[in-house]
Design an enzyme around this catalytic site. Structure first.
Site, PDB file in Angstrom:
ATOM      1  N   CYS A 281      -3.112   1.841   7.663  1.00 22.88           N
ATOM      2  CA  CYS A 281      -2.308   1.134   6.684  1.00 22.88           C
ATOM      3  C   CYS A 281      -2.417  -0.375   6.911  1.00 22.88           C
ATOM      4  O   CYS A 281      -2.561  -0.853   8.017  1.00 22.88           O
ATOM      5  CB  CYS A 281      -0.864   1.575   6.759  1.00 22.88           C
ATOM      6  SG  CYS A 281      -0.228   1.698   8.408  1.00 22.88           S
TER       7      CYS A 281
ATOM      8  N   CYS B 213       3.299   8.402   1.398  1.00 27.38           N
ATOM      9  CA  CYS B 213       3.642   7.488   2.477  1.00 27.38           C
ATOM     10  C   CYS B 213       3.981   6.144   1.821  1.00 27.38           C
ATOM     11  O   CYS B 213       3.114   5.527   1.204  1.00 27.38           O
ATOM     12  CB  CYS B 213       2.447   7.363   3.415  1.00 27.38           C
ATOM     13  SG  CYS B 213       2.684   6.157   4.718  1.00 27.38           S
TER      14      CYS B 213
ATOM     15  N   GLU C  85       0.828  -1.210   0.000  1.00 29.58           N
ATOM     16  CA  GLU C  85       0.000   0.000   0.000  1.00 29.58           C
ATOM     17  C   GLU C  85       0.858   1.254   0.000  1.00 29.58           C
ATOM     18  O   GLU C  85       1.903   1.297   0.633  1.00 29.58           O
ATOM     19  CB  GLU C  85      -0.880   0.008   1.256  1.00 29.58           C
ATOM     20  CG  GLU C  85      -2.020  -0.966   1.140  1.00 29.58           C
ATOM     21  CD  GLU C  85      -2.786  -1.113   2.438  1.00 29.58           C
ATOM     22  OE1 GLU C  85      -3.094  -0.086   3.068  1.00 29.58           O
ATOM     23  OE2 GLU C  85      -3.072  -2.257   2.799  1.00 29.58           O
TER      24      GLU C  85
ATOM     25  N   CYS D  29       3.028  -4.958  16.480  1.00 30.02           N
ATOM     26  CA  CYS D  29       2.285  -3.953  17.255  1.00 30.02           C
ATOM     27  C   CYS D  29       0.791  -4.329  17.234  1.00 30.02           C
ATOM     28  O   CYS D  29       0.234  -4.635  16.195  1.00 30.02           O
ATOM     29  CB  CYS D  29       2.491  -2.555  16.665  1.00 30.02           C
ATOM     30  SG  CYS D  29       4.217  -2.017  16.727  1.00 30.02           S
TER      31      CYS D  29
ATOM     32  N   CYS E  37       4.958  -7.167   8.049  1.00 27.99           N
ATOM     33  CA  CYS E  37       5.868  -6.651   9.081  1.00 27.99           C
ATOM     34  C   CYS E  37       5.964  -7.713  10.164  1.00 27.99           C
ATOM     35  O   CYS E  37       5.026  -8.484  10.369  1.00 27.99           O
ATOM     36  CB  CYS E  37       5.293  -5.362   9.655  1.00 27.99           C
ATOM     37  SG  CYS E  37       6.333  -4.566  10.908  1.00 27.99           S
TER      38      CYS E  37
ATOM     39  N   CYS F 192      -1.913  -2.535  14.900  1.00 27.20           N
ATOM     40  CA  CYS F 192      -1.529  -2.281  13.505  1.00 27.20           C
ATOM     41  C   CYS F 192      -1.949  -3.427  12.593  1.00 27.20           C
ATOM     42  O   CYS F 192      -1.691  -4.593  12.880  1.00 27.20           O
ATOM     43  CB  CYS F 192      -0.023  -2.075  13.427  1.00 27.20           C
ATOM     44  SG  CYS F 192       0.556  -1.823  11.738  1.00 27.20           S
TER      45      CYS F 192
END
Ligand code: SAH
Length: 340
Positions: free
Chosen positions: A331, A103, A90, A114, A110, A117
């Protein structure tokens, strides 16, 4: 490396030399890749056909294809791009008063975990190359018909977990013969990999460092971010201080506000104490609710109360304007929809 867009000008010069071509061909190639932002070798019309053909046997040029685009009422554009291996990333274009900001994502997925997220839910798929990060910007410029002046590395992924490619990306992005975005207009956001922050400081890049702090004490931070198990806030802030010392760039601290978790007046007081005397800036971000997580956003008045306490204590704080709230703002959510 088979991606020409990830190569430095010096590497392209070596490549041309090795192929018995004149050095100026490397400069032409670099211009086509980073100024004209072409999608194929064929488009490089002033290179001999034989050179284009021989390069095409070993190298790819266009690695990013548009899959989906969403346009928000506030003009924010969100893109889902497909990569050659059909992974998806994205990218977001935000149109602020001071100019167009993109961005970019630095990884597919990832592994930082977190809790609030969406990008981290399926773990890390792979690192992005420098060329794939650059192409996100180039394709957005082309698609939206805009010139991008600011870049934030705040999309999916942890940039300091893909350090080598991210540094290469920054150097290419700021190259005077390329896109030529000043390092001062680039922000790198990290969840706080302290040793890598010291490494980054040694590179003497003039980029702004943003630390995702999100909590004023280790116990609370550990409930939100697994990285807090590895590095204490004290260690992480010491690394940020070293970054400031090495570069003279004021560090930004990001603080995503989660209702009744980290948004109380006592948290604002504790955060003030932590950052007291630092030349820094706090960015308050009402958390974007993610379907898979139980965190909900603080109310507007709670966010303002939090900001007032920081300001009363002499800490510079702004509330991040919510852009693109109507288009899967947080995101990672667009990519998750594709994977479902
Ligand atoms: N891995 C890097 C950069 C990507 S995330 C980092 O952690 O900083 C960019 C910022 O968005 C980080 O501050 C991150 O904590 C924050 N973020 C992630 N999900 C969010 C959500 N649902 N709502 C608000 N902020 C979020």
């Amino acid at each position: 490396m088979n991606d020409l867009r990830s190569m430095t000008l010096e590497e392209l010069r070596e490549l041309m030399k090795a192929r018995g071509e004149a050095a100026f061909r490397a400069d032409q190639l670099f211009g086509w890749l980073h100024r004209e932002k072409v999608k194929s070798l064929e488009a490089m019309s002033n290179l001999p056909k034989s050179l284009r053909q021989s390069l095409a046997e070993d190298f790819a040029v266009g690695s990013v294809r548009l899959h989906t685009r969403q346009i928000s009422r506030d003009g924010t554009r969100k893109y889902l791009f497909l990569l050659p291996d059909d992974q998806a990333v994205e990218t977001v274009l935000m149109q602020y008063d001071y100019g167009n900001t993109v961005c970019v994502s630095s990884q597919v997925g990832c592994r930082m975990g977190c809790r609030f997220c969406a990008s981290t839910i399926g773990g890390l798929a792979r690192n992005l190359s420098a060329g794939e990060m650059l192409e996100q910007i180039y394709r957005v410029e082309e698609e939206a018909g805009v010139t991008v002046g600011h870049v934030v590395i705040m999309g999916s992924g942890e940039p300091l977990d893909n350090m080598e490619n991210v540094i290469r990306f920054i150097r290419l992005l700021s190259h005077p013969k390329g896109k030529n975005i000043s390092e001062r207009n680039i922000t790198l956001s990290t969840c706080g990999l302290a040793p890598q922050i010291y490494e980054l400081a040694k590179e003497k890049l003039n980029v702004t460092l943003a630390l995702s702090l999100h909590a004023p004490d280790d116990a609370l931070r550990r409930t939100m971010m697994p990285v807090a198990e590895r590095y204490s806030i004290k260690e992480t802030l010491a690394a940020c201080d070293a970054y400031f010392k090495a570069t003279g760039r004021r560090v930004s601290y990001e603080y995503s506000l989660v209702r009744s978790v980290n948004d109380l007046p006592e948290h604002a007081e504790a955060l003030s104490a932590l950052l007291k005397g630092k030349n820094c800036h706090v960015n308050l971000i009402p958390v974007n609710p993610v379907k898979e997580s139980k965190f909900s956003s603080s109310q507007a008045q709670t966010v303002r109360r939090f900001q007032k306490i920081l300001e009363k204590n002499g800490i510079n704080a702004t509330i991040r304007k919510r852009m693109g709230a109507d288009i899967d703002g947080a995101c990672g959510q667009l990519r998750r929809r594709l994977m479902e």
